[in-house]
Scaffold this motif. Structure first.
Motif, PDB file in Angstrom:
ATOM      1  N   GLU A 235       0.866  -1.179   0.000  1.00 41.30           N
ATOM      2  CA  GLU A 235       0.000   0.000   0.000  1.00 41.30           C
ATOM      3  C   GLU A 235       0.899   1.224   0.000  1.00 41.30           C
ATOM      4  O   GLU A 235       2.026   1.182   0.485  1.00 41.30           O
ATOM      5  N   PRO A 341       4.148  14.787   5.192  1.00 44.20           N
ATOM      6  CA  PRO A 341       4.981  15.154   4.039  1.00 44.20           C
ATOM      7  C   PRO A 341       4.455  16.438   3.380  1.00 44.20           C
ATOM      8  O   PRO A 341       3.317  16.855   3.642  1.00 44.20           O
ATOM      9  N   VAL A 358       6.012   3.586 -13.423  1.00 48.23           N
ATOM     10  CA  VAL A 358       5.185   4.406 -12.540  1.00 48.23           C
ATOM     11  C   VAL A 358       5.107   5.797 -13.153  1.00 48.23           C
ATOM     12  O   VAL A 358       6.136   6.336 -13.585  1.00 48.23           O
TER      13      VAL A 358
END
Ligand code: HEM
Length: 434
Positions: A235, A341, A358
């Motif tokens: 995940e 973040p 990606v």
């Protein structure tokens, strides 16, 4: 559901997104009942938020409490050509975008979209971008990468849980279909102002990487876990590890309400990841050695709920010295502000060019926030001062290669159709001409 050819409809739609085009779309629609997606409002302009990137409130929450990420994606890089946009072109682009928003509700089951513009687009204007927008041309961000510049003028990002929706929206935006989800489409298309350079596609979500693992970069024996949402098996983007949309939104100036988008094209090489590394090593490299040593992560990591507990990881240099390995997430904890973040990750996997990759798409108030985060991920300090290598045992650097980087401005919705570089200066000029 299987059609007469015995191919599961869902399976077909999945590969159809990567193939694209009107023929693939109509083949999907011919393979069983059409999906039932609610339509959007008559007047999306007044119903939708000014922030194009305000997606979170329209996304369902998973059982674990995280945002669900729309499963199918298309990125359309667009070239404008020479000169500056005309009012007619702006109207055509806005009409085309509004057309697809009328067809599908703004949701993961319906359609989410953003339009963003590169520094190369803004170069054409006499005025500079206002100081409140930090949008440099992309550059290499580590000593071991040599990326190409991603230099189309604009990029449209389409996202939906239904492959048919992203494909349908794409065809409508190209002006190829007159009706979408029963809603008639305007006589206007993105192609009235732009040419479409190429299409990039992708997916994220449980099962999709395993179903798409027959590509270069993934070992032949199909090692990607059945239920993994991403190729690397874990995940990502837990709620507790993402900033708010407010934190990544530009606060002042004419583009207030917008954000910046960093888009890197990464290719994956997962041979060692799955063939030589043990699960324990994978957890250490992705999260941190503490998590590996204490069995913190089960399966794909759904057991972590909304919080991958990065605060429990040791200081990266301590891990590097005592365990000889430092985790990917662990290296970036120092960059956090208010315990979160500073980049909002909306990345997804891809099979473009037949290779596992990606499209790392992140949003941040300034591109500088991305650069700071990415520099922390390089772990150069750690490489210099421990047995951890430049890329080996240094998070996941060994498995990813950055082939292209691009920086874009996602303007607020009211400026999404071919914005001038400085809308305030443009208004002044208009007043002066009047
Ligand atoms: C193949 C590519 C990547 C994969 C599979 C990946 C996966 C992950 C995973 C599993 C985590 C830990 C938990 C969480 O997401 O909440 C994480 C954290 C994170 N990743 Fe990545 N990542 C990738 C690339 C990148 C890149 C290129 C960046 C940009 C610099 C990045 C930035 C971050 C940040 C900021 C965090 C959170 C750190 C914190 O906890 O403060 N990731 N990533």
């Amino acid at each position: 559901m299987s059609d007469s050819h015995g191919i599961d409809r869902r399976e077909f739609v999945k590969s159809a997104v990567a193939i694209g085009g009107a023929a693939a779309l109509s083949a999907c629609l011919n393979r069983g009942p059409e999906i039932d997606v609610p339509r959007g409002p008559e007047e999306p302009g007044s119903a939708f938020p000014e922030r194009q990137h305000a997606w979170n409130e329209f996304l369902p929450t998973t059982e674990e409490g995280n945002n669900h990420h729309p499963r199918h994606r298309v990125l359309l890089p667009l070239d404008y050509g020479d000169g500056t946009p005309t009012d007619a072109e702006r109207e055509a682009v806005e009409a085309a975008l509004t057309g697809v928003e009328r067809a599908y509700e703004r949701s993961a089951a319906g359609l989410l979209l953003t339009v963003s513009y590169s520094p190369y687009y803004f170069d054409r204007f006499d005025a500079d971008l206002p100081e409140s927008v930090d949008l440099p041309e992309p550059r290499a961000l580590s000593s071991f990468e040599n990326p190409n510049s991603d230099d189309p003028d604009a990029i449209v990002h389409l996202a939906s849980d239904h492959g048919e929706v992203v494909m349908g929206a794409e065809e409508a935006l190209k002006g190829e279909i007159d009706e979408l989800n029963g809603v008639s489409q305007p006589d206007a298309a993105l192609t009235d102002a732009f040419s479409i350079r190429e299409r990039r596609t992708g997916f994220i979500g449980d099962g999709l990487p395993a179903e798409n693992q027959d590509v270069d970069g993934v070992p032949d024996d199909g090692p990607v876990p059945e239920d993994a949402p991403l190729y690397m098996g874990f995940e990502s983007a837990y709620e507790g590890n993402q900033p708010t949309e407010d934190r990544v939104t530009i606060q002042e100036g004419p583009f207030a309400g917008g954000t910046t988008q960093q888009l890197s094209t990464l290719t994956l090489n997962l041979n060692q990841w799955y063939e030589q590394d043990t699960r324990k090593q994978r957890v250490a490299k992705m999260f941190c050695p503490h998590h590996a040593n204490n069995d913190v992560v089960e399966g794909t990591g759904e057991n972590l709920g909304t919080d991958p507990r990065m605060d429990d990881c040791a200081d990266p240099m301590d891990s590097a010295r005592s365990d000889g390995v430092v985790g990917h997430g662990q290296k970036m904890v120092d960059v956090r502000e208010d315990d979160a973040p500073i980049i909002l990750r909306r990345d997804f996997d891809s099979t473009d060019q037949g290779r596992a990759g990606v499209h790392f798409l992140s949003l941040q108030r300034e591109i500088a926030d991305f650069v700071t985060t990415r520099e922390a991920m390089n772990g150069e300090e750690i490489d210099r001062n421990s047995a951890v290598g430049q890329r080996t045992n240094n998070g996941i650097l060994q498995y990813i290669n950055t082939v292209r980087r691009g920086n874009f401005l996602v303007p607020p919705r009211s400026l999404r159709a071919l914005p001038p570089a400085n809308p305030e200066a443009a208004e002044d000029a208009e007043v002066a001409h009047a």
